[in-house]
Design an enzyme around this catalytic site. Sequence first.
Site, mmCIF file in Angstrom:
data_model
loop_
_atom_site.group_PDB
_atom_site.id
_atom_site.type_symbol
_atom_site.label_atom_id
_atom_site.label_comp_id
_atom_site.label_asym_id
_atom_site.label_seq_id
_atom_site.Cartn_x
_atom_site.Cartn_y
_atom_site.Cartn_z
ATOM 1 N N TYR A 45 2.261 -29.676 -6.192
ATOM 2 C CA TYR A 45 3.394 -29.797 -7.130
ATOM 3 C C TYR A 45 3.478 -31.197 -7.758
ATOM 4 O O TYR A 45 3.657 -31.303 -8.988
ATOM 5 C CB TYR A 45 4.664 -29.430 -6.357
ATOM 6 C CG TYR A 45 5.969 -29.473 -7.091
ATOM 7 C CD1 TYR A 45 6.330 -28.491 -8.019
ATOM 8 C CD2 TYR A 45 6.903 -30.479 -6.808
ATOM 9 C CE1 TYR A 45 7.572 -28.524 -8.652
ATOM 10 C CE2 TYR A 45 8.140 -30.509 -7.430
ATOM 11 C CZ TYR A 45 8.473 -29.534 -8.350
ATOM 12 O OH TYR A 45 9.700 -29.564 -8.970
ATOM 13 N N SER A 57 10.465 -34.465 -12.147
ATOM 14 C CA SER A 57 10.939 -34.488 -10.752
ATOM 15 C C SER A 57 10.667 -35.860 -10.141
ATOM 16 O O SER A 57 9.779 -36.583 -10.607
ATOM 17 C CB SER A 57 10.179 -33.427 -9.941
ATOM 18 O OG SER A 57 10.457 -33.558 -8.564
HETATM 19 P P1 NAD Z 1 15.347 -22.223 -10.266
HETATM 20 O O1 NAD Z 1 14.298 -21.453 -9.536
HETATM 21 O O2 NAD Z 1 16.756 -22.122 -9.826
HETATM 22 O O3 NAD Z 1 15.264 -21.887 -11.821
HETATM 23 C C1 NAD Z 1 14.022 -21.876 -12.480
HETATM 24 C C2 NAD Z 1 14.071 -20.868 -13.614
HETATM 25 O O4 NAD Z 1 12.776 -20.897 -14.253
HETATM 26 C C3 NAD Z 1 14.298 -19.427 -13.138
HETATM 27 O O5 NAD Z 1 15.259 -18.783 -13.942
HETATM 28 C C4 NAD Z 1 12.925 -18.762 -13.302
HETATM 29 O O6 NAD Z 1 12.988 -17.363 -13.568
HETATM 30 C C5 NAD Z 1 12.354 -19.557 -14.467
HETATM 31 N N1 NAD Z 1 10.890 -19.510 -14.478
HETATM 32 C C6 NAD Z 1 10.045 -19.674 -13.434
HETATM 33 N N2 NAD Z 1 8.781 -19.510 -13.816
HETATM 34 C C7 NAD Z 1 8.815 -19.234 -15.143
HETATM 35 C C8 NAD Z 1 7.833 -18.944 -16.111
HETATM 36 N N3 NAD Z 1 6.518 -18.889 -15.780
HETATM 37 N N4 NAD Z 1 8.212 -18.721 -17.384
HETATM 38 C C9 NAD Z 1 9.513 -18.740 -17.731
HETATM 39 N N5 NAD Z 1 10.509 -18.991 -16.845
HETATM 40 C C10 NAD Z 1 10.170 -19.234 -15.571
HETATM 41 O O7 NAD Z 1 14.833 -23.747 -10.225
HETATM 42 P P2 NAD Z 1 15.613 -25.142 -10.452
HETATM 43 O O8 NAD Z 1 15.774 -25.774 -9.132
HETATM 44 O O9 NAD Z 1 16.767 -24.969 -11.339
HETATM 45 O O10 NAD Z 1 14.447 -25.931 -11.205
HETATM 46 C C11 NAD Z 1 14.439 -26.116 -12.614
HETATM 47 C C12 NAD Z 1 13.452 -27.233 -12.950
HETATM 48 O O11 NAD Z 1 13.870 -28.434 -12.289
HETATM 49 C C13 NAD Z 1 12.024 -26.966 -12.469
HETATM 50 O O12 NAD Z 1 11.123 -27.467 -13.420
HETATM 51 C C14 NAD Z 1 11.931 -27.767 -11.186
HETATM 52 O O13 NAD Z 1 10.603 -28.143 -10.910
HETATM 53 C C15 NAD Z 1 12.791 -28.960 -11.541
HETATM 54 N N6 NAD Z 1 13.337 -29.681 -10.390
HETATM 55 C C16 NAD Z 1 14.196 -29.075 -9.507
HETATM 56 C C17 NAD Z 1 14.697 -29.835 -8.448
HETATM 57 C C18 NAD Z 1 15.645 -29.244 -7.433
HETATM 58 O O14 NAD Z 1 15.875 -29.896 -6.405
HETATM 59 N N7 NAD Z 1 16.212 -28.095 -7.651
HETATM 60 C C19 NAD Z 1 14.346 -31.169 -8.308
HETATM 61 C C20 NAD Z 1 13.473 -31.743 -9.222
HETATM 62 C C21 NAD Z 1 12.990 -30.992 -10.270
#
Ligand code: NAD
Length: 258
Positions: A156, A143
Amino acid sequence: MRLRLENKTALITGAASGIGSAIAALFAREGAALALLDIDAAAAEVSARQLVDAGHHAIAVQADVSNADEVQHAVAQAKEAIGRIDILINGAGINVFRDPLTLSDADWQLNLGINVQGAWHCARAVLPSMLEAGYGHIVNIASVHGHQIIPGSFPYPVAKHGLIGLTRALGLEYAARGIRVNSISPGLILTPAAERYFQSCPDPEAERRRQAELLPCKRIGTPDEVAYAALFLASDEARFINATDLLIDGGRSQLYHD
Ligand code: NAD
């Protein structure tokens, strides 16, 4: 035309939603056989079924990535279904934003357990067979919080800095044995997690506009834009790229001020 992941297999964590789901859809279109790992078994099943119905090869496996035993079990199931694992995408993650002084030990551990240790559990489960094959690509979804600090988002960023550290350290550890480990650092991306954040704000639409305005390109990123970067890093096209991090934030983290 040759598909970019033809004859490849990939294990994608967090594959039931958001960025992980977009990566799964793109990798499937590019010819990879997939294991979709998520804590949400029902949602992972739905995603896998949609891919299979579209003519792709995908199965769902359930695990909480913070639990090493569950991960080992899920990886064994994945290998049974799709064979060796060529690519691991560590996409599972959660936002843990707390006041530092009232943060509980349980939430500190939750943050590190899923966002850093979860990626390590998955890497550790696939590395032995990758090393045996002399081939493997790991991409961790870190991130911008792993580079810059946004006040109010503790702890985080501690985890995301750690995930970039894990990427660099593991990448060097196995570079001479055919394994590459890289990370991607997205800025704000429109996913269900981002939607949940907007909905937690007193005026979600005002916050959405404010966030877009903060970005040099004046718009929020999409999951597909992250998926294309993951595709490149996970493919042989990126074979000389290792132990590095790719920022996907519309240039935001380079901005000093307007
Ligand atoms: P999201 O919540 O839409 O999807 C995350 C998925 O991970 C979900 O399906 C959830 O069930 C699964 N998950 C959560 N905890 C888990 C666990 N303990 N074991 C197995 N699966 C698990 O989130 P997203 O926005 O798509 O984020 C995905 C990744 O991208 C994350 O690592 C997040 O930190 C990172 N990220 C997201 C953003 C953003 O703006 N959306 C920005 C930077 C980084």
